[in-house]
Design a protein around this motif. Structure first.
Motif, PDB file in Angstrom:
ATOM      1  N   LEU A 263      53.823 -62.332  24.349  1.00  0.00           N
ATOM      2  CA  LEU A 263      53.962 -63.140  25.560  1.00  0.00           C
ATOM      3  C   LEU A 263      54.331 -62.307  26.778  1.00  0.00           C
ATOM      4  N   VAL A 264      55.077 -61.221  26.599  1.00  0.00           N
ATOM      5  CA  VAL A 264      55.373 -60.342  27.738  1.00  0.00           C
ATOM      6  C   VAL A 264      54.073 -59.707  28.220  1.00  0.00           C
ATOM      7  N   GLU A 265      53.304 -59.190  27.260  1.00  0.00           N
ATOM      8  CA  GLU A 265      52.049 -58.518  27.610  1.00  0.00           C
ATOM      9  C   GLU A 265      51.055 -59.501  28.236  1.00  0.00           C
ATOM     10  N   ALA A 266      51.014 -60.722  27.729  1.00  0.00           N
ATOM     11  CA  ALA A 266      50.081 -61.714  28.283  1.00  0.00           C
ATOM     12  C   ALA A 266      50.422 -62.023  29.739  1.00  0.00           C
ATOM     13  N   ARG A 267      51.714 -62.158  30.034  1.00  0.00           N
ATOM     14  CA  ARG A 267      52.103 -62.455  31.427  1.00  0.00           C
ATOM     15  C   ARG A 267      51.762 -61.274  32.331  1.00  0.00           C
ATOM     16  N   ARG A 268      51.953 -60.050  31.796  1.00  0.00           N
ATOM     17  CA  ARG A 268      51.571 -58.857  32.555  1.00  0.00           C
ATOM     18  C   ARG A 268      50.071 -58.893  32.863  1.00  0.00           C
ATOM     19  N   MET A 269      49.269 -59.299  31.876  1.00  0.00           N
ATOM     20  CA  MET A 269      47.810 -59.338  32.076  1.00  0.00           C
ATOM     21  C   MET A 269      47.411 -60.405  33.087  1.00  0.00           C
ATOM     22  N   VAL A 270      48.115 -61.544  33.086  1.00  0.00           N
ATOM     23  CA  VAL A 270      47.810 -62.588  34.078  1.00  0.00           C
ATOM     24  C   VAL A 270      47.971 -62.007  35.480  1.00  0.00           C
ATOM     25  N   HIS A 271      49.095 -61.324  35.710  1.00  0.00           N
ATOM     26  CA  HIS A 271      49.368 -60.826  37.062  1.00  0.00           C
ATOM     27  C   HIS A 271      48.433 -59.671  37.417  1.00  0.00           C
ATOM     28  N   ALA A 272      48.111 -58.828  36.435  1.00  0.00           N
ATOM     29  CA  ALA A 272      47.160 -57.731  36.685  1.00  0.00           C
ATOM     30  C   ALA A 272      45.791 -58.310  37.055  1.00  0.00           C
ATOM     31  N   ALA A 273      45.380 -59.349  36.333  1.00  0.00           N
ATOM     32  CA  ALA A 273      44.079 -59.969  36.628  1.00  0.00           C
ATOM     33  C   ALA A 273      44.060 -60.515  38.048  1.00  0.00           C
ATOM     34  N   ARG A 274      45.136 -61.185  38.439  1.00  0.00           N
ATOM     35  CA  ARG A 274      45.208 -61.720  39.811  1.00  0.00           C
ATOM     36  C   ARG A 274      45.139 -60.596  40.836  1.00  0.00           C
ATOM     37  N   ALA A 275      45.842 -59.501  40.551  1.00  0.00           N
ATOM     38  CA  ALA A 275      45.852 -58.380  41.494  1.00  0.00           C
ATOM     39  C   ALA A 275      44.460 -57.789  41.661  1.00  0.00           C
ATOM     40  N   HIS A 276      43.624 -57.961  40.647  1.00  0.00           N
ATOM     41  CA  HIS A 276      42.257 -57.448  40.715  1.00  0.00           C
ATOM     42  C   HIS A 276      41.256 -58.527  41.111  1.00  0.00           C
ATOM     43  N   GLY A 277      41.747 -59.656  41.602  1.00  0.00           N
ATOM     44  CA  GLY A 277      40.858 -60.686  42.123  1.00  0.00           C
ATOM     45  C   GLY A 277      40.170 -61.524  41.069  1.00  0.00           C
ATOM     46  N   LEU A 278      40.657 -61.468  39.824  1.00  0.00           N
ATOM     47  CA  LEU A 278      40.058 -62.258  38.753  1.00  0.00           C
ATOM     48  C   LEU A 278      40.785 -63.584  38.581  1.00  0.00           C
ATOM     49  N   ASP A 279      40.024 -64.625  38.257  1.00  0.00           N
ATOM     50  CA  ASP A 279      40.642 -65.845  37.766  1.00  0.00           C
ATOM     51  C   ASP A 279      41.030 -65.616  36.306  1.00  0.00           C
ATOM     52  N   VAL A 280      41.876 -66.505  35.787  1.00  0.00           N
ATOM     53  CA  VAL A 280      42.403 -66.313  34.438  1.00  0.00           C
ATOM     54  C   VAL A 280      42.161 -67.557  33.594  1.00  0.00           C
ATOM     55  N   MET A 281      41.596 -67.334  32.411  1.00  0.00           N
ATOM     56  CA  MET A 281      41.561 -68.405  31.410  1.00  0.00           C
ATOM     57  C   MET A 281      42.386 -67.952  30.213  1.00  0.00           C
ATOM     58  N   LEU A 282      43.210 -68.845  29.713  1.00  0.00           N
ATOM     59  CA  LEU A 282      43.939 -68.564  28.485  1.00  0.00           C
ATOM     60  C   LEU A 282      43.178 -69.200  27.327  1.00  0.00           C
ATOM     61  N   GLY A 283      42.762 -68.364  26.372  1.00  0.00           N
ATOM     62  CA  GLY A 283      42.021 -68.843  25.214  1.00  0.00           C
ATOM     63  C   GLY A 283      42.861 -68.704  23.954  1.00  0.00           C
ATOM     64  N   CYS A 284      42.217 -68.892  22.816  1.00  0.00           N
ATOM     65  CA  CYS A 284      42.964 -68.849  21.551  1.00  0.00           C
ATOM     66  C   CYS A 284      42.009 -68.574  20.398  1.00  0.00           C
ATOM     67  N   MET A 285      42.581 -68.402  19.219  1.00  0.00           N
ATOM     68  CA  MET A 285      41.809 -68.319  17.973  1.00  0.00           C
ATOM     69  C   MET A 285      41.931 -69.699  17.295  1.00  0.00           C
ATOM     70  N   ILE A 286      41.581 -69.785  16.006  1.00  0.00           N
ATOM     71  CA  ILE A 286      41.892 -70.996  15.244  1.00  0.00           C
ATOM     72  C   ILE A 286      43.359 -70.863  14.859  1.00  0.00           C
ATOM     73  N   GLU A 287      44.228 -71.665  15.476  1.00  0.00           N
ATOM     74  CA  GLU A 287      45.671 -71.422  15.389  1.00  0.00           C
ATOM     75  C   GLU A 287      46.448 -72.697  15.079  1.00  0.00           C
ATOM     76  N   THR A 288      47.489 -72.538  14.278  1.00  0.00           N
ATOM     77  CA  THR A 288      48.478 -73.597  14.139  1.00  0.00           C
ATOM     78  C   THR A 288      49.200 -73.811  15.480  1.00  0.00           C
ATOM     79  N   ASP A 289      49.777 -74.976  15.643  1.00  0.00           N
ATOM     80  CA  ASP A 289      50.555 -75.239  16.853  1.00  0.00           C
ATOM     81  C   ASP A 289      51.753 -74.295  16.992  1.00  0.00           C
ATOM     82  N   ALA A 290      52.151 -73.639  15.898  1.00  0.00           N
ATOM     83  CA  ALA A 290      53.247 -72.668  16.008  1.00  0.00           C
ATOM     84  C   ALA A 290      52.828 -71.447  16.825  1.00  0.00           C
ATOM     85  N   ALA A 291      51.520 -71.292  17.067  1.00  0.00           N
ATOM     86  CA  ALA A 291      51.034 -70.243  17.978  1.00  0.00           C
ATOM     87  C   ALA A 291      50.494 -70.848  19.270  1.00  0.00           C
TER      88      ALA A 291
END
Ligand SMILES: [Mg+2]
Length: 341
Positions: A263-291
């Protein structure tokens, strides 16, 4: 810290097919970390595409066990994620399970949901899309119709078949009011991708996800420069250094906790993407709700959300329940941590 690990077997409600293959069931690995009378829960959803299985996750977590059990302050998530990545450069889903469980533990210690701990606006969470896997055109149209009836306004349609046009035509006719996202999972050539984007532009399509192989960055640039539709990158955008590398050849960065390792790395990537002018989509795998629930806490930071991994499961299959609701709404309430009930 006390660490326990348990494999959970998840059955999909229907066979799920993408351009690379089909899945009926999958294993996730649930991690519990307890400390001071509280327990945090997280899970790994391993993907063989990124070199992980439930067995590799279990082995990786055993290797990380001494480090996790030596954590004396669960609030030190940034340092712990760095240490885990240093010990195991790969195995992102295994590291992610620990990251989620530690964040959940922080939420339980403070009695705060992560969205509030991070200062996010719960009403800013976009609804999740719902994925229509590959099938024959009638099957896909039927799935799309059922999803729209269940309340999903945005459908992600998997493509990369011998006749994508017949399939997309059938879906679009079945659900004329739905917004569509297309995901080819690397299946198209650059020229086919542009040709497909030209007819797809007649429909209400938000973007094309991963039209060409991640191994073809010049092909991706060609699609980006010639496609009338925006281009999203998933397999081409795995970890933080990929963000600047795709910024001049994509519009949307698709981030997944299980690709980036926490989660730390994901938040870092969100902000890096914004800094590079990218929109952000958060995706997933086939996951239990615990993820999935951990991703849901991050949803207010994102432009698009595709967190349907647990919605695709058979009803009785997932032992956990979190903020992502059938119909697509992400209900960020006051449940602490990742928001499991
Ligand atoms: Mg994808």
């Amino acid at each position: 810290m006390n660490l326990s690990v348990e494999r959970v077997s998840l059955e999909l409600a229907e066979t799920f097919t993408i351009s690379r293959g089909s899945t009926d069931r999958t294993d996730n690995v649930v991690v519990r970390i307890s400390d001071g009378g509280h327990e945090g829960i997280g899970a790994a959803a391993p993907s063989t595409h990124y070199g992980e299985t439930a067995a590799t996750v279990e082995a990786a977590i055993e290797r990380l066990r001494p480090t996790v059990e030596a954590v004396d302050d669960p609030f030190q998530v940034e340092r712990v994620e760095r240490e885990l990545a240093h010990e195991l450069g790969r195995n992102p889903a295994a590291r992610c399970a620990v990251s989620i469980a530690l964040h959940d533990l922080v939420g339980r210690h403070t009695d705060l949901p992560l969205w509030r701990y991070w200062g996010l606006d719960p009403d800013a969470a976009p609804d999740t899309s719902y994925t229509v896997g590959i099938g024959d055109p009638e099957t896909m149209a039927d799935r799309a119709r059922r999803a729209a009836d269940a309340g999903y306004g945005t459908l992600k349609v998997k493509v990369g078949t011998d006749d994508d046009r017949a399939r997309v035509d059938a879906v679009a006719e079945a659900v004329p009011d739905a917004t569509l996202r297309l995901d080819a999972n690397e299946a198209w050539t650059p020229k086919d991708a542009v040709r497909n984007a030209e007819w797809l532009a007649d429909y209400d399509v938000e973007f094309l996800e991963q039209p060409v192989p991640a191994a073809d960055p010049e092909g991706l640039r060609y699609v980006y420069e010639h496609s009338p539709l925006p281009v999203a990158v998933d397999e081409s955008c795995v970890t933080l250094p990929d963000v600047p590398a795709v910024a001049d050849r994509a519009d949307v960065a698709v981030l997944k906790l299980m690709k980036c390792g926490g989660l730390v790395e994901a938040r870092r990537m969100v902000h890096a993407a914004r800094a590079h002018g990218l929109d952000v989509m958060l995706g997933c795998m086939i996951e239990t709700d615990a993820a999935i629930s951990a991703g849901a806490q991050l949803a207010p930071l994102c432009d698009y959300v595709d967190l349907d991994g647990s919605l695709l499961l058979d009803d009785d299959s997932d032992p956990y329940e979190g903020p992502v609701r059938a119909g697509g709404h992400i209900d960020l309430d006051d449940q602490p941590g990742i928001g499991l009930r």
